[in-house]
Design an enzyme around this catalytic site. Sequence first.
Site, short mmCIF file in Angstrom:
data_model
loop_
_atom_site.label_atom_id
_atom_site.label_comp_id
_atom_site.label_asym_id
_atom_site.label_seq_id
_atom_site.Cartn_x
_atom_site.Cartn_y
_atom_site.Cartn_z
N ALA A 147 58.59 37.47 26.85
CA ALA A 147 58.80 36.54 28.38
C ALA A 147 57.44 36.56 29.24
CB ALA A 147 59.87 36.86 28.90
N ASP A 198 48.32 44.76 33.20
CA ASP A 198 49.84 45.14 32.82
C ASP A 198 50.12 46.44 33.03
OD1 ASP A 198 49.56 42.27 32.29
OD2 ASP A 198 49.60 42.74 30.24
C1 GLA Z 1 48.31 39.01 29.41
C2 GLA Z 1 47.37 40.20 29.45
C3 GLA Z 1 46.81 40.61 30.70
C4 GLA Z 1 45.82 39.39 31.65
C5 GLA Z 1 47.02 38.35 31.64
C6 GLA Z 1 46.49 37.15 32.29
O1 GLA Z 1 49.50 39.50 30.49
O2 GLA Z 1 48.20 41.30 29.04
O3 GLA Z 1 45.67 41.67 30.34
O4 GLA Z 1 44.85 39.08 30.92
O5 GLA Z 1 47.49 37.93 30.29
O6 GLA Z 1 46.35 37.38 33.50
#
Ligand code: GLA
Length: 415
Positions: free
Chosen positions: A145, A199
Amino acid sequence: MTTPEPPDPTTGAPEMIAAWSRADGARRVTAAFRERFGTAPDGVWSAPGRVNVIGEHTDYNAGLCLPIALPHRTYVALRTRDDDRVRLASAQESAVWEGDLGGVAPGTVGSWAAYAVGVAWAAREDGLAVRGFDAVVDSCVPYGAGLSSSAALECAVAVALDDVHGLGLGGDDAGRARLASLCIRAENEIAGAPTGGMDQAASLRCREGHALLLDNRDGSTRHIPFDLSAHGLALLVVDTRAEHQLADGQYGARRRQCEIAAEALGVPSLREVEDLDAALDRLDAVLAGDVEREVVRRRVRHVVTDNRRVELVERLMDADDVEHVGPVLTAAHASLRDDYEVSVRELDLAVDVAVAAGALGGRMVGGGFGGSAVALVRAGDVDRVASAVAAAFADARLTAPAFLVATAEAPAGRD
Ligand code: GLA
């Protein structure tokens, strides 16, 4: 990684994705561990998924982002072993992974287990003494998601290993930043997903009741109070159920285009771009005749303007002017859709319908190509906006979306 509540057939109410209480999550995963291994775990640790308020595809460009930790967490019951063996089971996956830690290397683990065992591998690579372990994983972070179910798994394993080996890293932010770097290596090198670091930082370094302003240039952070309910507002997350896949080529292609741009501009990263127009002119000159010139220009425009939008949201939050964050989110969506080209029909529909139904603003979140969108809504409008989005998906004959209201919760830790 969870099954949303089924729609209520009597009211047709939108599906809400429930978060387990921490006590519940710990109970579930402890019972599963006992059943699988016939003994008690050393303990249970958990880590949250995240949703990013603003600043997308900026992390790997040394830029700014502003995630919060979700109430939805991944739980790990773990017991250390005296040898090098790792046995991993998940309530969400039928395959059990078993192998020797010493045999783990890039390209050797081709399943979900890469996110877990990869962290132990990265810890060893970093000189930390980590032994084998048995572990069972269970999660209420929705899978696929765009809410970082993979980072939640990595970070739960990271704090577990930190604790059982007495590494002492989870106790302060510097240690947590180091744990985050291990999780990033696990994801990049063992799972093979070329993601940035947002993240893992969100899952390990956020603070309850706060959004994490993360500066990816130097890893510094600022915790910004984030209590939307005090402003009569809510952050509604729409899981479009259009499943995204970061390991495919699109994410990596965006990263490469940004690197091409930085090289053409002679800067270490796009964060260094201050004068956007001058940078675009320079790209025109340096990349003249290059078929990718137009695309690269747009990628740069997104990254530079999104960093500015993060700074704008920071100022608005500092001034307690949260309502005006809404239009900034909508502008970010247009940039992600048109300049960065990472949106899909379901995400555009969710944002457009939410805004038409009274949301103050909205945008796709995470990597894109599916996954989730957020809408900033008045607290009293949550049901109405969610119902409008669900109805629009039904009209378009799309899979029914699911919803959750995001609040800023605690980072990874022991349960
Ligand atoms: C994913 C990646 C993150 C980031 C986002 C976009 O969630 O895991 O490191 O680059 O995309 O902001």
